[in-house]
Design a protein around this motif. Structure first.
Motif, PDB file in Angstrom:
ATOM      1  N   ARG A  72      49.903  31.413  32.025  1.00 33.38           N
ATOM      2  CA  ARG A  72      49.350  31.832  33.314  1.00 33.38           C
ATOM      3  C   ARG A  72      47.888  31.411  33.419  1.00 33.38           C
ATOM      4  O   ARG A  72      47.110  31.610  32.486  1.00 33.38           O
ATOM      5  CB  ARG A  72      49.445  33.350  33.473  1.00 33.38           C
ATOM      6  N   THR A  73      47.513  30.855  34.558  1.00 31.45           N
ATOM      7  CA  THR A  73      46.127  30.469  34.812  1.00 31.45           C
ATOM      8  C   THR A  73      45.368  31.670  35.359  1.00 31.45           C
ATOM      9  O   THR A  73      45.804  32.305  36.327  1.00 31.45           O
ATOM     10  CB  THR A  73      46.061  29.311  35.818  1.00 31.45           C
ATOM     11  N   THR A  74      44.248  31.996  34.735  1.00 31.06           N
ATOM     12  CA  THR A  74      43.464  33.141  35.187  1.00 31.06           C
ATOM     13  C   THR A  74      42.733  32.809  36.488  1.00 31.06           C
ATOM     14  O   THR A  74      42.527  31.645  36.837  1.00 31.06           O
ATOM     15  CB  THR A  74      42.450  33.565  34.120  1.00 31.06           C
ATOM     16  N   PHE A  75      42.331  33.845  37.194  1.00 24.78           N
ATOM     17  CA  PHE A  75      41.541  33.693  38.416  1.00 24.78           C
ATOM     18  C   PHE A  75      40.590  34.877  38.517  1.00 24.78           C
ATOM     19  O   PHE A  75      40.806  35.930  37.894  1.00 24.78           O
ATOM     20  CB  PHE A  75      42.436  33.605  39.661  1.00 24.78           C
ATOM     21  N   SER A  76      39.538  34.723  39.279  1.00 25.21           N
ATOM     22  CA  SER A  76      38.539  35.780  39.403  1.00 25.21           C
ATOM     23  C   SER A  76      39.168  37.044  39.980  1.00 25.21           C
ATOM     24  O   SER A  76      39.913  36.994  40.964  1.00 25.21           O
ATOM     25  CB  SER A  76      37.389  35.319  40.300  1.00 25.21           C
ATOM     26  N   GLY A  77      38.865  38.166  39.335  1.00 26.81           N
ATOM     27  CA  GLY A  77      39.394  39.446  39.793  1.00 26.81           C
ATOM     28  C   GLY A  77      40.757  39.801  39.250  1.00 26.81           C
ATOM     29  O   GLY A  77      41.308  40.850  39.604  1.00 26.81           O
ATOM     30  N   LEU A  78      41.325  38.967  38.379  1.00 20.36           N
ATOM     31  CA  LEU A  78      42.628  39.278  37.789  1.00 20.36           C
ATOM     32  C   LEU A  78      42.511  40.522  36.909  1.00 20.36           C
ATOM     33  O   LEU A  78      41.655  40.593  36.024  1.00 20.36           O
ATOM     34  CB  LEU A  78      43.115  38.097  36.951  1.00 20.36           C
ATOM     35  N   ARG A  79      43.387  41.500  37.150  1.00 21.45           N
ATOM     36  CA  ARG A  79      43.417  42.706  36.326  1.00 21.45           C
ATOM     37  C   ARG A  79      44.864  43.029  35.989  1.00 21.45           C
ATOM     38  O   ARG A  79      45.687  43.209  36.892  1.00 21.45           O
ATOM     39  CB  ARG A  79      42.772  43.891  37.053  1.00 21.45           C
ATOM     40  N   ILE A  80      45.154  43.098  34.696  1.00 25.37           N
ATOM     41  CA  ILE A  80      46.490  43.463  34.224  1.00 25.37           C
ATOM     42  C   ILE A  80      46.330  44.701  33.354  1.00 25.37           C
ATOM     43  O   ILE A  80      45.671  44.654  32.309  1.00 25.37           O
ATOM     44  CB  ILE A  80      47.148  42.318  33.435  1.00 25.37           C
ATOM     45  N   LEU A  81      46.922  45.806  33.789  1.00 21.11           N
ATOM     46  CA  LEU A  81      46.686  47.099  33.165  1.00 21.11           C
ATOM     47  C   LEU A  81      47.982  47.723  32.680  1.00 21.11           C
ATOM     48  O   LEU A  81      49.023  47.610  33.330  1.00 21.11           O
ATOM     49  CB  LEU A  81      46.029  48.059  34.168  1.00 21.11           C
ATOM     50  N   GLY A  82      47.910  48.399  31.536  1.00 21.76           N
ATOM     51  CA  GLY A  82      49.018  49.228  31.099  1.00 21.76           C
ATOM     52  C   GLY A  82      49.088  50.498  31.927  1.00 21.76           C
ATOM     53  O   GLY A  82      48.196  50.792  32.731  1.00 21.76           O
ATOM     54  N   PRO A  83      50.142  51.312  31.747  1.00 20.17           N
ATOM     55  CA  PRO A  83      50.315  52.502  32.584  1.00 20.17           C
ATOM     56  C   PRO A  83      49.354  53.633  32.251  1.00 20.17           C
ATOM     57  O   PRO A  83      49.145  54.533  33.056  1.00 20.17           O
ATOM     58  CB  PRO A  83      51.761  52.915  32.306  1.00 20.17           C
TER      59      PRO A  83
END
Length: 382
Positions: A72-83
């Motif tokens: 996956r290519t990152t981008f500004s503001g990308l947020r991946i969070l656990g529950p």
């Protein structure tokens, strides 16, 4: 919503998208499981929704096991969070559900084939509260080389990595970091190679805690490599370099601004009977300080290595190294005559270095065959 918050307010689902997936309503987090398909298909959809949102909406994974296989290519503001948030360790069993496990198995490669890849300067990427597992022993978590700009203001919080080739960067192509922050409690176990290869400045690599261990005959590879890292803080690391691994490498150019500051870290072999075979810290360039360090159980059998001649627990061959308020314990197989600090180039300034463990008859030893060594009365200088 903060990283540690649970989704408790509910999510209003809009009508089906053209692909048949339900999407979270505007203003909410984007829930991975609100989309249909495989985990990779769900992530593709949520990434597209996040990238199109203004302001950026975070992606929230579920309290379950996930599997991702696509880069996956990152981008500004990308947020991946656990529950939710909390210490996680895949080696610990029998917890009766007490650990907040959100697991992600990655089937990816390294370098340009890592899971997350930066191809241009990005701002404000966040990943938090996830336990990552590598399925193949060759996976890298995040790759952002200097040739692609820098990962600016990235925040990584409460992450676990099991069985990874690399986490950030590779030894040949370090992760380019500016104003990065590490936070929370980290665990790195079952590692296959150097997990952190870093470059950049103005960073706070300061988790609440990091437990990271590596064992095996790996030819003297380092747990962490800092290549031209300046004006950055590093704290609260517990690094266990058992057997054939070394702890920390610091290198940089003559024009480097210095200011790489380690404090309150443990860098050691496993114990007196299961030590590191060679050096624990090697400084080849740049400017670095180590304060309040517990430096234990190294230099048990340096003849194992062929890439360089290890001569001390801390080797300074270039640059500037400040070492102060250090506790040192010897491995059973390491003679007291083995130096704690050896300088063959650059500068080393050593103060308040204390031998512990009850097996010292005199002061810890420092030596100089080149460069500059400035040491106080707590050591024997030769």
């Amino acid at each position: 919503m903060g990283v540690g918050a649970l989704v408790t307010t509910g999510v209003t689902l809009a009508g089906a998208s053209p692909s048949g997936a339900a999407v979270a309503s505007a203003g909410d987090e984007i829930l991975l499981d609100s989309y249909a398909g495989t985990d990779d298909q769900k992530l593709t959809a949520t990434l597209a929704a996040a990238k199109a949102s203004t302001p950026r909406r975070p992606i929230r994974l579920a309290a379950r096991s996930h599997t991702f296989s696509l880069t996956r290519t990152t981008f500004s503001g990308l947020r991946i969070l656990g529950p939710n948030i909390g210490w996680q360790n895949p080696e610990i069993g029998g917890s009766n559900g007490a650990l907040p496990q959100c697991t992600v198995t990655l089937n990816c490669g390294s370098g340009a084939s890592a899971w997350l890849v930066g191809t241009a300067t990005t701002y404000d990427v966040t990943v938090a509260g996830i336990c990552f597992l590598s399925s193949n022993g060759v996976t890298q978590f995040y790759h952002h080389p200097f040739s692609a700009g820098t990962s600016y203001a990235t925040r990584l919080d409460t992450l676990t990595f099991f069985g990874f080739k690399h986490v950030l960067g590779t030894p040949a192509d370090p992760f380019s970091a500016t104003l990065n922050t590490w936070a929370g409690d980290w665990t790195l176990v079952g590692v296959q190679d150097t997990q952190f290869s870093l470059r950049g400045s103005d960073n706070w690599f300061v988790p609440s805690s990091m437990n990271y261990g590596w064992a095996g005959a790996n030819g003297g590879k380092y747990l962490m490599r800092f290549s031209n890292v300046a004006k950055s803080s590093v704290k609260h690391l517990y690094l266990t370099a058992r057997g054939g691994s070394r702890g920390v490498l610091v290198e940089g150019t003559a024009s480097q601004q210095g200011g790489l500051a380690f404090s309150d870290c443990v860098i050691e072999g496993q114990n007196a009977g299961d030590p590191a075979m060679g050096a624990l810290i090697v400084v080849k360039g740049g400017g670095v300080s180590f304060t309040n360090t517990r430096l234990n159980f190294g230099m048990a059998r340096p003849s194992d290595f062929t890439d360089q001649q290890d001569t001390a627990l801390v080797m300074v061959t270039g640059g500037v190294c400040l070492l102060t308020h250090t506790w040192v314990n010897r491995a059973t197989a390491t003679a007291e005559s083995v130096p704690v600090v050896a300088v063959s180039g650059g500068q080393a300034h050593v103060s308040t270095l204390m031998g512990m463990g009850g097996n010292w008859t005199g002061k810890p030893k420092t030596t100089r065959t080149g460069g500059v060594l400035v040491a106080d009365s707590t050591v024997t200088a030769a």
